[in-house]
Scaffold this motif. Sequence first.
Motif, PDB file in Angstrom:
ATOM      1  N   TRP A 113       0.818  -1.209   0.000  1.00 23.09           N
ATOM      2  CA  TRP A 113       0.000   0.000   0.000  1.00 23.09           C
ATOM      3  C   TRP A 113       0.850   1.255   0.000  1.00 23.09           C
ATOM      4  CZ3 TRP A 113      -4.555  -0.663  -1.726  1.00 23.09           C
ATOM      5  CH2 TRP A 113      -5.247  -1.849  -1.473  1.00 23.09           C
ATOM      6  N   ALA A 114       2.027   1.210   0.618  1.00 24.41           N
ATOM      7  CA  ALA A 114       2.900   2.381   0.588  1.00 24.41           C
ATOM      8  C   ALA A 114       3.327   2.692  -0.840  1.00 24.41           C
ATOM      9  CB  ALA A 114       4.113   2.149   1.486  1.00 24.41           C
ATOM     10  N   GLU A 115       3.588   1.642  -1.613  1.00 29.66           N
ATOM     11  CA  GLU A 115       3.975   1.841  -3.012  1.00 29.66           C
ATOM     12  C   GLU A 115       2.784   2.299  -3.851  1.00 29.66           C
ATOM     13  OE1 GLU A 115       5.607  -0.805  -6.806  1.00 29.66           O
ATOM     14  OE2 GLU A 115       5.746  -1.607  -4.777  1.00 29.66           O
ATOM     15  N   MET A 116       1.604   1.757  -3.559  1.00 30.75           N
ATOM     16  CA  MET A 116       0.404   2.098  -4.320  1.00 30.75           C
ATOM     17  C   MET A 116      -0.123   3.486  -4.002  1.00 30.75           C
ATOM     18  SD  MET A 116      -1.045   0.055  -6.527  1.00 30.75           S
ATOM     19  CE  MET A 116      -2.784   0.437  -6.371  1.00 30.75           C
ATOM     20  N   ALA A 117       0.174   3.981  -2.803  1.00 31.62           N
ATOM     21  CA  ALA A 117      -0.482   5.189  -2.305  1.00 31.62           C
ATOM     22  C   ALA A 117      -0.402   6.390  -3.249  1.00 31.62           C
ATOM     23  CB  ALA A 117       0.063   5.543  -0.930  1.00 31.62           C
ATOM     24  N   PRO A 118       0.778   6.727  -3.829  1.00 36.57           N
ATOM     25  CA  PRO A 118       0.814   7.908  -4.706  1.00 36.57           C
ATOM     26  C   PRO A 118      -0.129   7.796  -5.893  1.00 36.57           C
ATOM     27  CG  PRO A 118       3.029   7.263  -4.057  1.00 36.57           C
ATOM     28  CD  PRO A 118       2.123   6.156  -3.607  1.00 36.57           C
ATOM     29  N   HIS A 119      -0.204   6.604  -6.486  1.00 35.40           N
ATOM     30  CA  HIS A 119      -1.113   6.417  -7.614  1.00 35.40           C
ATOM     31  C   HIS A 119      -2.561   6.558  -7.177  1.00 35.40           C
ATOM     32  CE1 HIS A 119      -3.221   4.788 -11.027  1.00 35.40           C
ATOM     33  NE2 HIS A 119      -3.619   3.743 -10.337  1.00 35.40           N
ATOM     34  N   LEU A 120      -2.898   5.977  -6.034  1.00 32.55           N
ATOM     35  CA  LEU A 120      -4.270   6.045  -5.552  1.00 32.55           C
ATOM     36  C   LEU A 120      -4.667   7.481  -5.233  1.00 32.55           C
ATOM     37  CD1 LEU A 120      -4.167   2.951  -3.171  1.00 32.55           C
ATOM     38  CD2 LEU A 120      -4.942   3.049  -5.546  1.00 32.55           C
ATOM     39  N   GLU A 121      -3.741   8.214  -4.647  1.00 33.52           N
ATOM     40  CA  GLU A 121      -4.008   9.603  -4.316  1.00 33.52           C
ATOM     41  C   GLU A 121      -4.193  10.439  -5.580  1.00 33.52           C
ATOM     42  OE1 GLU A 121      -2.428  11.722  -0.513  1.00 33.52           O
ATOM     43  OE2 GLU A 121      -0.936  11.982  -2.100  1.00 33.52           O
ATOM     44  N   ALA A 122      -3.317  10.239  -6.562  1.00 27.75           N
ATOM     45  CA  ALA A 122      -3.430  10.983  -7.813  1.00 27.75           C
ATOM     46  C   ALA A 122      -4.745  10.658  -8.521  1.00 27.75           C
ATOM     47  CB  ALA A 122      -2.239  10.665  -8.721  1.00 27.75           C
ATOM     48  N   GLN A 123      -5.138   9.397  -8.462  1.00 26.03           N
ATOM     49  CA  GLN A 123      -6.381   8.978  -9.093  1.00 26.03           C
ATOM     50  C   GLN A 123      -7.576   9.654  -8.443  1.00 26.03           C
ATOM     51  OE1 GLN A 123      -6.940   4.692  -9.844  1.00 26.03           O
ATOM     52  NE2 GLN A 123      -8.799   4.884  -8.630  1.00 26.03           N
ATOM     53  N   ALA A 124      -7.617   9.662  -7.116  1.00 29.29           N
ATOM     54  CA  ALA A 124      -8.729  10.300  -6.418  1.00 29.29           C
ATOM     55  C   ALA A 124      -8.754  11.800  -6.674  1.00 29.29           C
ATOM     56  CB  ALA A 124      -8.648  10.011  -4.922  1.00 29.29           C
ATOM     57  N   GLU A 125      -7.581  12.413  -6.761  1.00 25.32           N
ATOM     58  CA  GLU A 125      -7.526  13.846  -7.063  1.00 25.32           C
ATOM     59  C   GLU A 125      -8.101  14.118  -8.453  1.00 25.32           C
ATOM     60  OE1 GLU A 125      -3.426  14.607  -6.478  1.00 25.32           O
ATOM     61  OE2 GLU A 125      -3.612  14.965  -4.311  1.00 25.32           O
ATOM     62  N   LEU A 126      -7.803  13.238  -9.395  1.00 20.85           N
ATOM     63  CA  LEU A 126      -8.340  13.408 -10.738  1.00 20.85           C
ATOM     64  C   LEU A 126      -9.865  13.321 -10.733  1.00 20.85           C
ATOM     65  CD1 LEU A 126      -7.252  13.669 -13.722  1.00 20.85           C
ATOM     66  CD2 LEU A 126      -7.681  11.215 -13.903  1.00 20.85           C
ATOM     67  N   TYR A 127     -10.413  12.470  -9.872  1.00 17.70           N
ATOM     68  CA  TYR A 127     -11.861  12.272  -9.793  1.00 17.70           C
ATOM     69  C   TYR A 127     -12.544  13.285  -8.872  1.00 17.70           C
ATOM     70  CZ  TYR A 127     -12.057   7.889 -12.407  1.00 17.70           C
ATOM     71  OH  TYR A 127     -12.023   6.942 -13.393  1.00 17.70           O
ATOM     72  N   THR A 128     -11.794  14.236  -8.353  1.00 16.41           N
ATOM     73  CA  THR A 128     -12.366  15.196  -7.410  1.00 16.41           C
ATOM     74  C   THR A 128     -13.586  15.934  -7.957  1.00 16.41           C
ATOM     75  OG1 THR A 128     -10.390  15.471  -6.052  1.00 16.41           O
ATOM     76  CG2 THR A 128     -11.882  17.347  -6.181  1.00 16.41           C
ATOM     77  N   PRO A 129     -13.630  16.344  -9.234  1.00 14.23           N
ATOM     78  CA  PRO A 129     -14.850  17.009  -9.716  1.00 14.23           C
ATOM     79  C   PRO A 129     -16.099  16.142  -9.550  1.00 14.23           C
ATOM     80  CG  PRO A 129     -13.050  17.368 -11.253  1.00 14.23           C
ATOM     81  CD  PRO A 129     -12.561  16.355 -10.262  1.00 14.23           C
ATOM     82  N   LEU A 130     -15.969  14.837  -9.774  1.00 15.20           N
ATOM     83  CA  LEU A 130     -17.101  13.937  -9.580  1.00 15.20           C
ATOM     84  C   LEU A 130     -17.474  13.863  -8.107  1.00 15.20           C
ATOM     85  CD1 LEU A 130     -17.584  10.456 -11.219  1.00 15.20           C
ATOM     86  CD2 LEU A 130     -17.853  10.723  -8.761  1.00 15.20           C
TER      87      LEU A 130
END
Length: 317
Positions: free
Chosen positions: A42-59
Motif C-alpha cells: 500500500w505504501a507503493e500504491m499510495a501515490p497512484h491512488l491519491e493521484a487517481q482520487a484527485e483526478l476524480y475530485t470534480p465527480l
Amino acid sequence: MAHDHHHHDTHGPAHGQGHGHGQGHEHGQGHGHTHDHADIDWAEMAPHLEAQAELYTPLYRQALDWLAREVTEPGLVVDVGSGPGVVSCLFAETFPGARVVAADGAGPLLDRARARAGRLGFADRFGTLAGDLPGALSELEYPADLMWASQSLHHLPDQRAALAALGGHLAPGGTLAILEGGLPARFLPRDIGIGRPGLQARIRAVEEDAFAEMRADLPDSVAETEDWPAMLTAAGLKHTGTRSFLLDLPAPLSDAARDYVTTSLSRLRERIGERLDAEDRATLDRLLDPAGEAGVHRRRDVCVLVAHTVYTAVRTV
C-alpha cells in the motif's frame, strides 16, 4: 468522538475511494477485479491512488454537494474505506463544522490521510481509525451522522450484513451513502485504428468475469442481486435517494489525466492481460509502448469518461 488510531493493523477487506476500487479506484479499466489485498504494497500504491482520487475530485464534489443538501450540519462524518483520504478531506471541506474520521485497514494509506488533513488545515477535527471493516467501527466514540462507503462493500462476503453493520453505527436520522456501480471508464474511441474495434468492451467483459470470480472466492461469500436500494431496505434502513455523477475529461488530456490512463492500463495488463486473446493483448501492448505513435502516451484521442452511482439511506430508529 473517534480516537486517532495510529497502530498498524492487518489490512481488512474494505477499501474505498482513491486506491484502486472503482473507476475512481480502477474497477473499470485498470484494476481488473483481481483482489489479493494481502499482496499489495500500500505504501507503493499510495501515490497512484491519491493521484487517481484527485483526478476524480470534480465527480466527488458533485456527490458531496448533493449530500450536503440532504444532510445539514453533521457532527461526525465517517469515510469507510478511506484510502489515502482525498475524499475524507473533501468531506472536511464540505462540512466545516464536522469531525471527520477516515477508516481503513491499511496503515500507510491512513498515514497519507493524516498528512493531507494537516496540510489542508483540518488536523484539529480529523481522525483515523485502522482495522478490519466494518468491525473496527465499534471503536467510534459515538454514532455517525453521515457515513460514506465508496466501492468497498463489494469486497465483503456478505454485503447485506455489512450494510446492516454500517447502519448500526449511524445516529437516529443519520445517513449512509454508498458509491457502487455506475458506468465503467472509457479511455478511447471504439475504433482506435489498431487491432479489432471494441477493445475496451472486450476488456470489460473479461473484468466482469474476473469480478464474479473474486466475489465467489471470498470466504463465506453470499450471492446477492445488486439491487442496492433493496439491500439497504433489507438492512433496516430507509432508502432515500439514488443519483449518478459524471466525470468527463475530454481529449486532449492534461498530463495528470494521461498519466492516470497510462498507469491504469498498465495495471490492467499486469492483472488480466493473459485472459485476453493474443490480438487484443498485442493491441494493449502497443497502446502502452511509450515510443509508439499509436500509444496512449502520445495519441490525441485519449479521454476519461465515467459515471459513479451513489445510494443514500437513513436510519429511522
